[in-house]
Motif scaffolding. Sequence first.
Motif, PDB file in Angstrom:
ATOM      1  N   LYS A   1     -21.975  60.404  51.348  1.00  0.00           N
ATOM      2  CA  LYS A   1     -20.555  60.121  51.516  1.00  0.00           C
ATOM      3  C   LYS A   1     -20.178  60.143  53.000  1.00  0.00           C
ATOM      4  O   LYS A   1     -20.752  60.897  53.782  1.00  0.00           O
ATOM      5  N   ILE A   2     -19.219  59.287  53.352  1.00  0.00           N
ATOM      6  CA  ILE A   2     -18.660  59.274  54.702  1.00  0.00           C
ATOM      7  C   ILE A   2     -17.166  59.547  54.573  1.00  0.00           C
ATOM      8  O   ILE A   2     -16.459  58.819  53.864  1.00  0.00           O
ATOM      9  N   ALA A   3     -16.692  60.610  55.217  1.00  0.00           N
ATOM     10  CA  ALA A   3     -15.278  60.979  55.150  1.00  0.00           C
ATOM     11  C   ALA A   3     -14.529  60.375  56.327  1.00  0.00           C
ATOM     12  O   ALA A   3     -14.913  60.555  57.488  1.00  0.00           O
ATOM     13  N   LEU A   4     -13.454  59.661  56.021  1.00  0.00           N
ATOM     14  CA  LEU A   4     -12.630  58.998  57.028  1.00  0.00           C
ATOM     15  C   LEU A   4     -11.244  59.618  57.061  1.00  0.00           C
ATOM     16  O   LEU A   4     -10.746  60.121  56.050  1.00  0.00           O
ATOM     17  N   GLY A   5     -10.590  59.550  58.221  1.00  0.00           N
ATOM     18  CA  GLY A   5      -9.301  60.208  58.398  1.00  0.00           C
ATOM     19  C   GLY A   5      -8.087  59.372  58.081  1.00  0.00           C
ATOM     20  O   GLY A   5      -6.992  59.648  58.593  1.00  0.00           O
ATOM     21  N   HIS A   6      -8.219  58.354  57.247  1.00  0.00           N
ATOM     22  CA  HIS A   6      -7.050  57.544  56.872  1.00  0.00           C
ATOM     23  C   HIS A   6      -6.054  58.383  56.069  1.00  0.00           C
ATOM     24  O   HIS A   6      -6.439  59.088  55.142  1.00  0.00           O
ATOM     25  N   HIS A   7      -4.786  58.271  56.426  1.00  0.00           N
ATOM     26  CA  HIS A   7      -3.724  59.041  55.772  1.00  0.00           C
ATOM     27  C   HIS A   7      -2.770  58.105  55.035  1.00  0.00           C
ATOM     28  O   HIS A   7      -2.998  56.881  54.984  1.00  0.00           O
ATOM     29  N   GLN A   8      -1.700  58.678  54.479  1.00  0.00           N
ATOM     30  CA  GLN A   8      -0.793  57.886  53.657  1.00  0.00           C
ATOM     31  C   GLN A   8      -0.187  56.704  54.423  1.00  0.00           C
ATOM     32  O   GLN A   8      -0.056  55.601  53.880  1.00  0.00           O
ATOM     33  N   ASP A   9       0.174  56.918  55.682  1.00  0.00           N
ATOM     34  CA  ASP A   9       0.757  55.828  56.478  1.00  0.00           C
ATOM     35  C   ASP A   9      -0.244  54.690  56.672  1.00  0.00           C
ATOM     36  O   ASP A   9       0.141  53.518  56.681  1.00  0.00           O
ATOM     37  N   ASP A  10      -1.519  55.034  56.832  1.00  0.00           N
ATOM     38  CA  ASP A  10      -2.556  54.006  56.951  1.00  0.00           C
ATOM     39  C   ASP A  10      -2.674  53.198  55.664  1.00  0.00           C
ATOM     40  O   ASP A  10      -2.873  51.978  55.693  1.00  0.00           O
ATOM     41  N   VAL A  11      -2.567  53.891  54.533  1.00  0.00           N
ATOM     42  CA  VAL A  11      -2.656  53.226  53.229  1.00  0.00           C
ATOM     43  C   VAL A  11      -1.535  52.195  53.092  1.00  0.00           C
ATOM     44  O   VAL A  11      -1.764  51.044  52.694  1.00  0.00           O
ATOM     45  N   LEU A  12      -0.318  52.605  53.444  1.00  0.00           N
ATOM     46  CA  LEU A  12       0.832  51.710  53.313  1.00  0.00           C
ATOM     47  C   LEU A  12       0.758  50.546  54.305  1.00  0.00           C
ATOM     48  O   LEU A  12       1.061  49.402  53.959  1.00  0.00           O
ATOM     49  N   THR A  13       0.352  50.837  55.523  1.00  0.00           N
ATOM     50  CA  THR A  13       0.236  49.771  56.524  1.00  0.00           C
ATOM     51  C   THR A  13      -0.811  48.746  56.098  1.00  0.00           C
ATOM     52  O   THR A  13      -0.601  47.530  56.230  1.00  0.00           O
ATOM     53  N   THR A  14      -1.938  49.228  55.567  1.00  0.00           N
ATOM     54  CA  THR A  14      -2.982  48.312  55.088  1.00  0.00           C
ATOM     55  C   THR A  14      -2.472  47.456  53.942  1.00  0.00           C
ATOM     56  O   THR A  14      -2.775  46.253  53.869  1.00  0.00           O
ATOM     57  N   PHE A  15      -1.699  48.060  53.051  1.00  0.00           N
ATOM     58  CA  PHE A  15      -1.126  47.303  51.931  1.00  0.00           C
ATOM     59  C   PHE A  15      -0.288  46.127  52.438  1.00  0.00           C
ATOM     60  O   PHE A  15      -0.436  44.991  51.967  1.00  0.00           O
ATOM     61  N   PHE A  16       0.569  46.392  53.418  1.00  0.00           N
ATOM     62  CA  PHE A  16       1.431  45.321  53.931  1.00  0.00           C
ATOM     63  C   PHE A  16       0.664  44.316  54.780  1.00  0.00           C
ATOM     64  O   PHE A  16       0.994  43.128  54.779  1.00  0.00           O
ATOM     65  N   MET A  17      -0.363  44.750  55.486  1.00  0.00           N
ATOM     66  CA  MET A  17      -1.186  43.804  56.240  1.00  0.00           C
ATOM     67  C   MET A  17      -1.894  42.839  55.294  1.00  0.00           C
ATOM     68  O   MET A  17      -1.953  41.628  55.557  1.00  0.00           O
ATOM     69  N   ASN A  18      -2.404  43.365  54.183  1.00  0.00           N
ATOM     70  CA  ASN A  18      -3.060  42.505  53.195  1.00  0.00           C
ATOM     71  C   ASN A  18      -2.061  41.564  52.537  1.00  0.00           C
ATOM     72  O   ASN A  18      -2.383  40.407  52.231  1.00  0.00           O
ATOM     73  N   LEU A  19      -0.854  42.058  52.323  1.00  0.00           N
ATOM     74  CA  LEU A  19       0.205  41.242  51.723  1.00  0.00           C
ATOM     75  C   LEU A  19       0.631  40.125  52.679  1.00  0.00           C
ATOM     76  O   LEU A  19       0.732  38.957  52.285  1.00  0.00           O
ATOM     77  N   PHE A  20       0.870  40.472  53.942  1.00  0.00           N
ATOM     78  CA  PHE A  20       1.371  39.523  54.926  1.00  0.00           C
ATOM     79  C   PHE A  20       0.338  38.482  55.351  1.00  0.00           C
ATOM     80  O   PHE A  20       0.660  37.303  55.506  1.00  0.00           O
ATOM     81  N   PHE A  21      -0.915  38.934  55.547  1.00  0.00           N
ATOM     82  CA  PHE A  21      -1.896  38.070  56.199  1.00  0.00           C
ATOM     83  C   PHE A  21      -3.063  37.615  55.321  1.00  0.00           C
ATOM     84  O   PHE A  21      -3.793  36.702  55.695  1.00  0.00           O
ATOM     85  N   HIS A  22      -3.243  38.271  54.177  1.00  0.00           N
ATOM     86  CA  HIS A  22      -4.366  37.899  53.313  1.00  0.00           C
ATOM     87  C   HIS A  22      -3.929  37.442  51.922  1.00  0.00           C
ATOM     88  O   HIS A  22      -4.763  37.071  51.106  1.00  0.00           O
ATOM     89  N   GLY A  23      -2.639  37.486  51.653  1.00  0.00           N
ATOM     90  CA  GLY A  23      -2.135  36.989  50.373  1.00  0.00           C
ATOM     91  C   GLY A  23      -2.665  37.731  49.168  1.00  0.00           C
ATOM     92  O   GLY A  23      -2.954  37.124  48.140  1.00  0.00           O
TER      93      GLY A  23
END
Length: 255
Positions: A136-158
């Motif tokens: 396993k590899i543990a990464l430091g992504h937090h809740q704000d990262d999760v939400l930002t990624t969601f909107f980036m995928n929505l805006f730019f990847h459809g």
Amino acid sequence: MGLEEKIRRLVGKAIFGYELIKDGDHVLVALSGGEDSLLLLHFLSFWKDKVRIKAKLTALHLDMGFPKEEDKYQSGVSFLKAFCEERGIEFMFEKTDYGLQAISAFDEGKANPCFVCSWHRRKHFFRIAERLGANKIALGHHQDDVLTTFFMNLFFHGELSALLPSQEMFKGKLYLIRPLYFVEKHLISSFVGKKGWQVLENPCPFSKETMRKVVNKLLEEKIYPLNPKIKKSIFKALFNPRLDYLPKPPKKKFE
């Protein structure tokens, strides 16, 4: 409830709710030296010892090779080593030239520097995990990262998608885990500030100009302030999809 107990419970919610670490695991922790990675290692260590999980933690810090103040950087690396030793965690340090490759790709107009850097960094972690036998590899992504990624995928990847608490790689031979999944960034900054931990600055010359920064700023300054409930509501929506109210693609040919 105090700040430390609140964060502890949120990290525990992710660890035990998604079984992120179990007996027999060897977890390679990505320790950049930023606030998120310091807090990640601290609470991973706490929960492993608290409930006596028979797992091994190894922290890996990569020098990405970006130009920086070497004396200040070496002081930060020394702090990271001591930080790990205090918790009985093995500390690994490896020097790379990935940052220089990213700058070169940008100067020559060949590729997005963030893509080059992240691609090399991830591959490096995969190689080290394989070498150590870490599953396993543990990464430091937090809740704000999760939400930002969601909107980036929505805006730019459809697409409607986000980061996962646990992500399977290589047919289950390796998992990326995110124990800070439920923790908001402001809680992390407050906790690290109160602890007085030495934080390594990100030397990447592109770090303040990324599209992720732009989207996050849009959310923080324009969307979340509209109503105190918005941020929590959006995050809740990730766990509450109404697939029957989302359209399916039309048939390719008219009948």
